[in-house]
Design an enzyme around this catalytic site. Structure first.
Site, PDB file in Angstrom:
ATOM      1  N   CYS B 101     -18.572  33.917 -31.288  1.00 28.58           N
ATOM      2  CA  CYS B 101     -18.130  34.592 -32.509  1.00 28.58           C
ATOM      3  C   CYS B 101     -18.994  34.180 -33.693  1.00 28.58           C
ATOM      4  CB  CYS B 101     -16.663  34.344 -32.793  1.00 28.58           C
ATOM      5  SG  CYS B 101     -15.641  35.083 -31.540  1.00 28.58           S
ATOM      6  N   ILE B 102     -18.506  34.363 -34.890  1.00 24.50           N
ATOM      7  CA  ILE B 102     -19.350  34.058 -36.043  1.00 24.50           C
ATOM      8  C   ILE B 102     -18.560  33.414 -37.157  1.00 24.50           C
ATOM      9  CG2 ILE B 102     -21.094  35.801 -35.684  1.00 24.50           C
ATOM     10  CD1 ILE B 102     -19.528  37.547 -37.628  1.00 24.50           C
TER      11      ILE B 102
END
Lengths: 411, 102
Positions: B101-102
């Site tokens: 993810c980020i």
């Protein structure tokens, strides 16, 4: 009477409550919001506490002040969500709340116990601190105030984390703070991250990475922490690398609320699987999820919860009318990155478009430079606390569109 | 031989397969050979899990997911796929780069 229950009165839950109260007929609908904690923290402010810029008092207000009239706020832990029975069991008096619609806004929390030796090795809150909790950030401020220097290691245990740029901001501010104190030459700063660069997205990673380099901050990539050796004062990775520290600032593993796991609603990290465009639960059509509690592959951050808000509300109201939800959420995130010395950077991105350089148009205030340091971005960041308390939480109009726009971005 | 197989496969800039559905065991073996990973049954155990999991979720599994959902623990997975196990496993399994993810 029909009932909407909102679990969690943080950024996401509070915004939903404030918007929903105007949309539903009070003769037909009751809205209940549940939270275990009576204090609302302005979480972006946690970052500034270790450096004495804010004190914990500057970032807290009573949750009750932000829950609109006509909505019932219950302060209690949540024992269980029972989606098959459309009800929630609270810890307080074992009260049972049935619902027609459930909005999950239980967020994400640090779990230092997931890493061997982090919390249980003797160094916790002595020379090991987090800055994601008010206590941790305040204790770290106390430590830094009298620190004479040494080796400071900032480590992200595991992705995803809440506010993925926060560790970088912490590093930039620490560099500035030690300069101000006149001890920068006595402090070695190391950033150990499980990512293969300074950030997840390539363009931003290269720009932010070169900023670390310019500030003399050492980057250790692909570092997956396995253990903290408190005696040796070193963190060890699964592939047997060792980084010694005098001060360890950790961003521990983040996980969704335990009640999500207990209720069988979560994935491996207790995040609720949802449709990433409609924000509806994959399994239960009357359950909707906002913010960090869901498994959408975008940043866990308040700006994202804000961009989710209108989509979630539209879709839930459509569902009440028997219509299909619209797949409108695009993963939009934007954040001001504090970079020290009264400068800041702005990034703006979504599921498909990585942060790009350019100008961010904002009527009346902007434009703000994208992916580039500027004093205006720093003001934007500092001003945001006022905007958060006075506009954002109350569901007021923000000059941002939910969906990302390419205007001003350079490809 | 290996190169012949890989010549007909589309990779992105970071060396991950563009279309997971084009993957075959032979392609997996060829990628592993190019990355100097000698595949054993234990490797295949992880790769098969990654493929199945991807089909269900649309995302390559994280390190946490692999070690929780299979009997391969952290120590072993680092022996099997040194230098970033989640990435390496996804790479050989023909999946996109795990984002974490980020």
């Amino acid at each position: 009477m029909k009932r909407v229950v909102i679990l969690g009165a943080g950024t996401g839950g509070t915004m939903v409550a404030n918007k929903l109260v105007h949309e539903l007929d009070e003769r037909e609908w009751e809205i209940v919001i549940v939270d275990r904690d009576e204090t609302h923290y302005y979480q972006p402010g946690l970052l500034f506490i270790p450096f004495g810029i804010y004190s914990p008092r500057d970032i807290e207000k009573p949750k009750r002040d932000f829950i609109p009239r006509g909505i019932n706020l219950i302060l209690s832990d949540i024992e269980m969500i029972e989606p098959e029975k459309n009800r929630v069991v609270l810890s307080k008096d074992k009260q049972t709340l049935s619902y027609d619609y459930l909005v999950i806004a239980t967020g994400t929390h640090i779990q230092p116990s997931e890493t061997d030796g982090l919390m249980d090795g003797g160094g916790w809150r002595k020379n090991i601190f987090d800055f994601y909790t008010p206590d941790g950030a305040a204790d770290l401020a106390g430590f830094l105030k009298y620190w004479k220097g040494g080796r400071m290691v900032v480590n992200v245990a595991e992705m995803p984390i809440k506010c993925p740029v926060a560790p970088l901001e912490f590093l930039f501010l620490a560099d500035w703070y030690f300069h101000q104190k006149g001890i920068r030459d006595k402090v070695e700063i190391v950033y150990a991250t499980p990512l293969d660069g300074a950030f997840t997205k390539p363009r931003a990673a290269s720009i932010l990475g070169s900023m670390l380099e310019k500030k003399g901050i050492n980057l250790e990539t692909n570092f997956n922490i396995g253990q903290v050796d408190n005696k040796k004062q070193a963190i060890k990775s699964w592939d047997d690398r060792e980084i010694p520290y005098d001060l360890l600032v950790t961003v521990p593993t983040n996980m969704g609320a335990e009640v999500i796991a207990r209720s069988g609603l979560g994935d491996d990290l207790n995040y609720v699987p949802i449709d990433k465009h409609t924000l509806q639960s994959n399994k239960y059509e009357n359950i909707w999820v906002i913010g960090d509690a869901g498994n959408t592959p975008t940043s866990k951050a308040g700006s994202v919860a804000h961009f989710m808000l209108d989509v979630l509300l539209d879709n839930m109201l459509r569902h009440m009318e028997g219509l299909e939800p619209l797949a409108e959420f695009d993963g939009h995130a934007n954040c001001f990155i504090e970079s020290g010395f009264d400068q800041g950077i702005l990034i703006d991105f979504n599921y498909d478009v990585e942060p790009l350089p350019g100008k961010y148009p904002l009527p009346g205030l902007g434009p703000f430079s994208l992916l580039k340091e500027s004093p205006a971005n720093h003001w934007g960041k500092m001003m945001f606390r006022w905007v958060y308390w006075n506009v954002l939480l109350k569901g007021g109009d923000m000059p941002f569109e939910s969906q990302m726009t390419m205007a001003g971005k350079w490809q | 031989m290996t190169q012949d197989i890989l010549d007909n496969v589309e990779f992105d800039a970071e060396g991950f397969m563009v279309k997971a559905s084009d993957w075959t065991k032979e392609i997996g073996e060829a990628i592993a050979e190019a990355l100097e990973v000698e595949l054993t049954d234990r490797h295949w155990h992880v790769i098969d899990f990654a493929r199945t999991d991807f089909e269900e979720s649309g995302e390559p599994p994280t390190l946490r997911r692999i070690t929780k959902q299979t009997d391969v623990d952290m120590k072993e997975i680092y022996q099997l796929f040194p230098d970033g196990p989640a990435k390496l496993a996804a790479n050989i399994a023909g999946l996109k780069k795990p984002t974490g993810c980020i």
